[in-house]
Write an enzyme that holds these catalytic residues in place. Structure first.
Site, PDB file in Angstrom:
ATOM      1  N   GLU A  93       3.869   6.770  -5.048  1.00  0.00           N
ATOM      2  CA  GLU A  93       5.262   6.353  -5.206  1.00  0.00           C
ATOM      3  C   GLU A  93       5.641   6.168  -6.666  1.00  0.00           C
ATOM      4  O   GLU A  93       4.810   5.757  -7.464  1.00  0.00           O
ATOM      5  CB  GLU A  93       5.492   4.968  -4.591  1.00  0.00           C
ATOM      6  CG  GLU A  93       5.154   4.849  -3.163  1.00  0.00           C
ATOM      7  CD  GLU A  93       5.296   3.397  -2.716  1.00  0.00           C
ATOM      8  OE1 GLU A  93       5.216   3.183  -1.525  1.00  0.00           O
ATOM      9  OE2 GLU A  93       5.487   2.506  -3.565  1.00  0.00           O
ATOM     10  N   CYS A 106       8.685   3.199 -12.939  1.00  0.00           N
ATOM     11  CA  CYS A 106       7.434   2.569 -12.536  1.00  0.00           C
ATOM     12  C   CYS A 106       6.572   3.635 -11.863  1.00  0.00           C
ATOM     13  O   CYS A 106       7.007   4.254 -10.890  1.00  0.00           O
ATOM     14  CB  CYS A 106       7.756   1.431 -11.562  1.00  0.00           C
ATOM     15  SG  CYS A 106       6.296   0.639 -10.887  1.00  0.00           S
ATOM     16  N   CYS A 113      -5.237   1.487  -3.329  1.00  0.00           N
ATOM     17  CA  CYS A 113      -5.895   0.647  -4.337  1.00  0.00           C
ATOM     18  C   CYS A 113      -7.083  -0.042  -3.688  1.00  0.00           C
ATOM     19  O   CYS A 113      -7.017  -0.446  -2.529  1.00  0.00           O
ATOM     20  CB  CYS A 113      -4.932  -0.397  -4.897  1.00  0.00           C
ATOM     21  SG  CYS A 113      -5.645  -1.383  -6.238  1.00  0.00           S
ATOM     22  N   CYS A 117      -5.689  -7.095  -3.203  1.00  0.00           N
ATOM     23  CA  CYS A 117      -4.876  -8.310  -3.382  1.00  0.00           C
ATOM     24  C   CYS A 117      -4.100  -8.553  -2.081  1.00  0.00           C
ATOM     25  O   CYS A 117      -3.489  -7.621  -1.543  1.00  0.00           O
ATOM     26  CB  CYS A 117      -3.941  -8.140  -4.574  1.00  0.00           C
ATOM     27  SG  CYS A 117      -4.849  -7.699  -6.070  1.00  0.00           S
ATOM     28  N   CYS A 120      -0.264  -7.616  -1.485  1.00  0.00           N
ATOM     29  CA  CYS A 120       0.204  -6.329  -2.017  1.00  0.00           C
ATOM     30  C   CYS A 120       0.117  -5.243  -0.950  1.00  0.00           C
ATOM     31  O   CYS A 120      -0.936  -5.035  -0.344  1.00  0.00           O
ATOM     32  CB  CYS A 120      -0.638  -5.960  -3.228  1.00  0.00           C
ATOM     33  SG  CYS A 120      -0.325  -4.289  -3.823  1.00  0.00           S
ATOM     34  N   GLY A 163      -1.892   1.297  -7.231  1.00  0.00           N
ATOM     35  CA  GLY A 163      -3.196   1.472  -7.864  1.00  0.00           C
ATOM     36  C   GLY A 163      -3.430   0.562  -9.041  1.00  0.00           C
ATOM     37  O   GLY A 163      -2.509  -0.060  -9.580  1.00  0.00           O
ATOM     38  N   GLU A 164      -4.694   0.481  -9.425  1.00  0.00           N
ATOM     39  CA  GLU A 164      -5.097  -0.333 -10.560  1.00  0.00           C
ATOM     40  C   GLU A 164      -5.401   0.606 -11.734  1.00  0.00           C
ATOM     41  O   GLU A 164      -6.416   1.306 -11.724  1.00  0.00           O
ATOM     42  CB  GLU A 164      -6.330  -1.179 -10.164  1.00  0.00           C
ATOM     43  CG  GLU A 164      -7.059  -1.846 -11.299  1.00  0.00           C
ATOM     44  CD  GLU A 164      -6.161  -2.622 -12.275  1.00  0.00           C
ATOM     45  OE1 GLU A 164      -5.217  -3.315 -11.836  1.00  0.00           O
ATOM     46  OE2 GLU A 164      -6.412  -2.515 -13.480  1.00  0.00           O
ATOM     47  N   SER A 218      -1.895  -9.383 -14.298  1.00  0.00           N
ATOM     48  CA  SER A 218      -1.427 -10.061 -13.081  1.00  0.00           C
ATOM     49  C   SER A 218      -2.240 -11.330 -12.896  1.00  0.00           C
ATOM     50  O   SER A 218      -3.402 -11.275 -12.518  1.00  0.00           O
ATOM     51  CB  SER A 218      -1.606  -9.144 -11.876  1.00  0.00           C
ATOM     52  OG  SER A 218      -0.807  -8.000 -12.055  1.00  0.00           O
ATOM     53  N   ASN A 294       7.579 -10.447  -2.969  1.00  0.00           N
ATOM     54  CA  ASN A 294       8.224  -9.453  -2.120  1.00  0.00           C
ATOM     55  C   ASN A 294       7.458  -9.470  -0.793  1.00  0.00           C
ATOM     56  O   ASN A 294       6.278  -9.154  -0.786  1.00  0.00           O
ATOM     57  CB  ASN A 294       8.022  -8.094  -2.805  1.00  0.00           C
ATOM     58  CG  ASN A 294       9.243  -7.236  -2.746  1.00  0.00           C
ATOM     59  OD1 ASN A 294      10.066  -7.372  -1.859  1.00  0.00           O
ATOM     60  ND2 ASN A 294       9.327  -6.328  -3.699  1.00  0.00           N
ATOM     61  N   CYS A 337       5.638  -2.622  -4.765  1.00  0.00           N
ATOM     62  CA  CYS A 337       4.427  -1.828  -4.877  1.00  0.00           C
ATOM     63  C   CYS A 337       3.862  -1.393  -3.515  1.00  0.00           C
ATOM     64  O   CYS A 337       3.473  -2.213  -2.704  1.00  0.00           O
ATOM     65  CB  CYS A 337       3.436  -2.728  -5.600  1.00  0.00           C
ATOM     66  SG  CYS A 337       1.818  -2.120  -5.808  1.00  0.00           S
TER      67      CYS A 337
END
Ligand code: SAH
Ligand code: SF4
Length: 348
Positions: A93, A106, A113, A117, A120, A163-164, A218, A294, A337
């Site tokens: 995305e 973004c 990922c 988390c 997320c 993703g990280e 983060s 979110n 995200c």
């Protein structure tokens, strides 16, 4: 056999490719100009290349590594989100946000990922694979072409999508370098912000490279038990290692660091959370970005109300820790995200 993606080549790689085709090295400049300045999306668009080279490019390379499959525009008209799939079927995305004169994109660095988390949407879908540098670059070119049609240009890139990025360090930085290249896309290093969940060795490496690219970490919690319950990677890199690495980054680079803090009602939005955060970052050249959570499918936490978010920010600012509340842009198009891709992906 899958053909190589044209955006995966750096200039040296492109020179090598051209030489295997017995093409002169100067053609690399024309290809670079076409791809990164004129935003061409297929070999037929080059008027200044010989037809045999155009044929080689179209028969031996690919110009589409990502296929757009869904596009959503927020009701404010200022946010556009696109879901792509990779050629092997994974979701990717990117979200364009327009504020004032800024056109901020973004972008994603991985399909899914591995960091898990809890709040997320990307973390909830699990990890598919790293994106190549070309697949990262292609997200930018896609939106640059869209903006170009509106006689606008991209001004900022935030690496805060799926993703990280520091778990795909080399490809992410190769993409940044390619987009930064003055002979091509020429977006200044300071226009980029990379957000990491806090992979300490990569923060150290990034600091040592002394780049002008902005770094965001983060944080979300200022004590280990809470941070570990939200961000499992904290068990591997606890605050006692993360915060010194951040301080070192600021010292080595002379740059300010940002911390992100998703405000979750009654979990990390209380006055004592703000006090704890104040103590943790005291004396560091930093900025805190808070954003009300979110909501995502598999997490039961709630967003902090805006009045509480304001109190949290006020408390930090009063303690002389600069803090800004970010708006939840594009919430009606699941611009958080991984949230759009989540619709298309079977949850594990
Ligand atoms: N993997 C990187 C970058 C992508 S996530 C990182 O974690 O930093 C970008 C930011 O969105 C991170 O700060 C992340 O914690 C935050 N985020 C993820 N899910 C969220 C949600 N549901 N609400 C608010 N922020 C969220
Ligand atoms: Fe990965 Fe970042 Fe989501 Fe954590 S917040 S799961 S690191 S994308």
């Amino acid at each position: 056999m899958v053909l190589p993606l044209i955006y995966d080549f750096d200039r040296d790689g492109m020179k090598d490719l051209l030489s295997t085709w017995n093409q002169p090295a100067f053609r690399v400049n024309q290809i670079w100009d076409g791809l990164y300045r004129n935003l061409k999306s297929s070999p037929s668009e080059w008027s200044n290349l010989p037809s045999n080279l155009k044929t080689l490019l179209s028969e031996r390379t690919r110009f589409e590594g990502l296929t757009p499959v869904d596009k959503l525009q927020a009701s404010d008209g200022q946010t556009v989100k696109v879901l792509f799939t990779t050629n092997d079927g994974h979701p990717v995305e990117a979200v364009l946000m327009k504020y004032d004169q800024r056109r901020t994109l973004c972008i994603s660095t991985q399909a899914g990922c591995a960091m898990g988390c809890v709040f997320c949407a990307t973390g909830q879908m699990g990890f598919f694979r790293n994106l190549t540098s070309g697949e990262i670059v292609e997200q930018v070119l896609y939106f640059a072409r869209l903006l170009n049609m509106e006689h606008e240009v991209l001004t900022n890139i935030v690496v805060m999508g799926m993703g990280e990025p520091f778990n795909n360090y080399d490809n992410t930085l190769a993409a940044v370098d390619r987009l930064n290249d003055q002979r091509g896309f020429n977006l200044g290093a300071r226009r980029f912000t990379i957000s990491t969940v806090g992979l300490v060795p990569m923060i150290q490496q990034f600091a040592a490279e002394k780049r002008q690219v902005n770094l965001a970490v983060s944080l979300h919690a200022a004590n280990d038990p809470l941070r570990s319950s939200l961000l499992p990677i904290n068990k591997k890199y606890p605050l006692t290692e993360l915060i010194p690495a951040c301080r070192e980054y600021v010292e080595i680079t002379g740059r300010r660091i940002s911390f992100e803090w998703a405000l979750i009602r009654d979990i990390n939005d209380r006055p004592q959370d703000a006090s704890e955060l104040t103590e943790l970052v005291r004396g560091m050249n930093c900025h805190i970005n808070v954003i009300p959570l979110n909501p995502t499918g598999a997490y039961t936490g709630n967003a902090t109300a805006i009045s509480r978010a304001q109190e949290f920010a006020d408390q930090l600012n009063t303690a002389r820790i600069p803090c800004t509340i970010r708006l939840r842009r594009g919430i009606d198009i699941q611009a958080g995200c991984g949230q759009l891709a989540g619709k298309y992906t079977k949850m594990p």
